[in-house]
Enzyme design. Structure first.
Site, PDB file in Angstrom:
ATOM      1  N   SER A 140       0.872  -1.187  -0.139  1.00 58.90           N
ATOM      2  CA  SER A 140       0.128   0.002   0.109  1.00 58.90           C
ATOM      3  C   SER A 140       0.717   1.271  -0.024  1.00 58.90           C
ATOM      4  CB  SER A 140      -0.870  -0.120   1.398  1.00 58.90           C
ATOM      5  OG  SER A 140      -1.967   0.950   1.171  1.00 58.90           O
ATOM      6  N   ASP A 234      -9.875  -3.510  -5.742  1.00 58.50           N
ATOM      7  CA  ASP A 234      -9.246  -2.483  -4.999  1.00 58.50           C
ATOM      8  C   ASP A 234      -9.290  -1.499  -5.861  1.00 58.50           C
ATOM      9  OD1 ASP A 234      -7.390  -0.786  -3.820  1.00 58.50           O
ATOM     10  OD2 ASP A 234      -5.872  -2.537  -3.369  1.00 58.50           O
ATOM     11  N   HIS A 264      -7.768  -4.979  -0.818  1.00 55.74           N
ATOM     12  CA  HIS A 264      -6.760  -4.105  -0.267  1.00 55.74           C
ATOM     13  C   HIS A 264      -6.287  -4.832   1.297  1.00 55.74           C
ATOM     14  CE1 HIS A 264      -4.041  -0.620  -0.373  1.00 55.74           C
ATOM     15  NE2 HIS A 264      -4.400  -0.584   0.938  1.00 55.74           N
TER      16      HIS A 264
END
Length: 301
Positions: A140, A234, A264
């Site tokens: 991320s 996502d 995610h």
């Protein structure tokens, strides 16, 4: 797209970290996130030990082991996370790759605006890289920072053997593609992405700055071998795809993998969701191969 084990993971996460958490104060968000991380912590594999120490003035957790060292940069939207949030993930990378791992506790927004987090990560990369080749790995926001560091350190004395980016946010166009298709995805929405994107700067995110948005660089040559992994469900999914394509177009070695039906932050599901377990194996196998100067076995460019 999403199977039953993944839905169970989503529900368990929502129970600890409600979907509206981004609307709360920063202190509340961090408290909730820390609680959630503790709930999902799987402990250390047998024989693994870690030591907290500063590297280049940045607090780090070091899992000593042979090189090349893996520098792990944690996710959390540049707002939450730290040495505890991805502690067990790093411990498992240490065991499954046989390599030493360093996790950097970079400064967070909004107290420390950009480029604070980037400055911390590149300082640690330079310091660790002074002792030998390194690998970059992050999820991320951490994937964003890995790519930014790779762009900044190419053609320098720091040798980066490869980077593995899990569901990274790399500064793609939030008005098209997966940002719209999966705008209301479980675990991360488009609105969440925009919140975290802007809070890093205290204002709208600047355009064209590779230290902020690696996808917006104008030069993708001389980057290390890259495995860029998307979670299919996502809003950030297209970022990994587009990033790998740009490296390949510039003559580099990059592979994009879309993990079907995953969401995610699925690394926390690596012990409960078979698809997430397979993806985590892909990550550690790629790091192991890159450490030997090889492209991951069974993959094609």
């Amino acid at each position: 797209m999403i199977d039953e084990p993944t839905w169970a993971f989503i529900k368990a996460t929502d129970a600890e970290y409600p979907p509206d958490t981004a609307t709360l104060t920063i202190a509340q968000q961090r408290a909730i996130y820390d609680r959630m991380c503790r709930a999902f912590h799987r402990g250390y594999p047998a024989g693994v030990v870690a030591e907290d120490r500063a590297i280049a003035g940045v607090p780090c957790r070091v899992f000593d082991g042979p090189g090349p060292m893996v520098l792990y940069l944690h996710g959390g939207g540049f707002v939450v996370g730290g040495l505890e949030s991805h502690d067990d993930i790093c411990a498992e990378i240490r065991v499954r790759t046989g390599l030493g791992v360093v996790c950097a506790d970079y400064r967070l927004s909004p107290e420390h605006l950009h480029p604070a987090a980037f400055d911390d990560c590149i300082a640690v990369a330079r310091a660790v890289g002074a002792d030998g080749p390194i690998l970059l790995c992050g999820d991320s926001a951490g994937g964003n920072l890995c790519a930014a560091v790779a762009h900044a350190l190419r053609r320098t004395a720091v040798k980066i053997l490869g980077q593995v980016l899990a569901y990274p946010g790399l500064g793609g166009d939030s008005d098209k593609g997966s940002y719209l298709t999966h705008a209301h995805a479980p675990m991360l929405t488009r609105d969440d992405v925009l919140f975290y994107k802007n809070i890093r700067h205290g204002a709208p995110s600047p355009q064209g700055d590779a230290t902020v948005s690696p996808l917006q660089d104008t030069d993708f040559s001389d980057l290390p071998p890259t495995l860029a992994i998307s979670a299919q469900c996502d809003p950030l999914a297209d970022d990994a795809r587009d990033y790998a394509a740009k490296i390949t177009a510039a003559g580099g070695c990059a592979l994009w993998v879309e993990e079907a039906g995953l969401v995610h932050a699925y690394l926390r599901a690596r012990h409960t969701v078979p698809r997430a377990a397979a993806s985590f194996t892909r990550i550690v196998d790629a790091l192991s191969a890159m450490a030997k100067g090889q492209w991951p076995q069974g993959e094609t460019k």
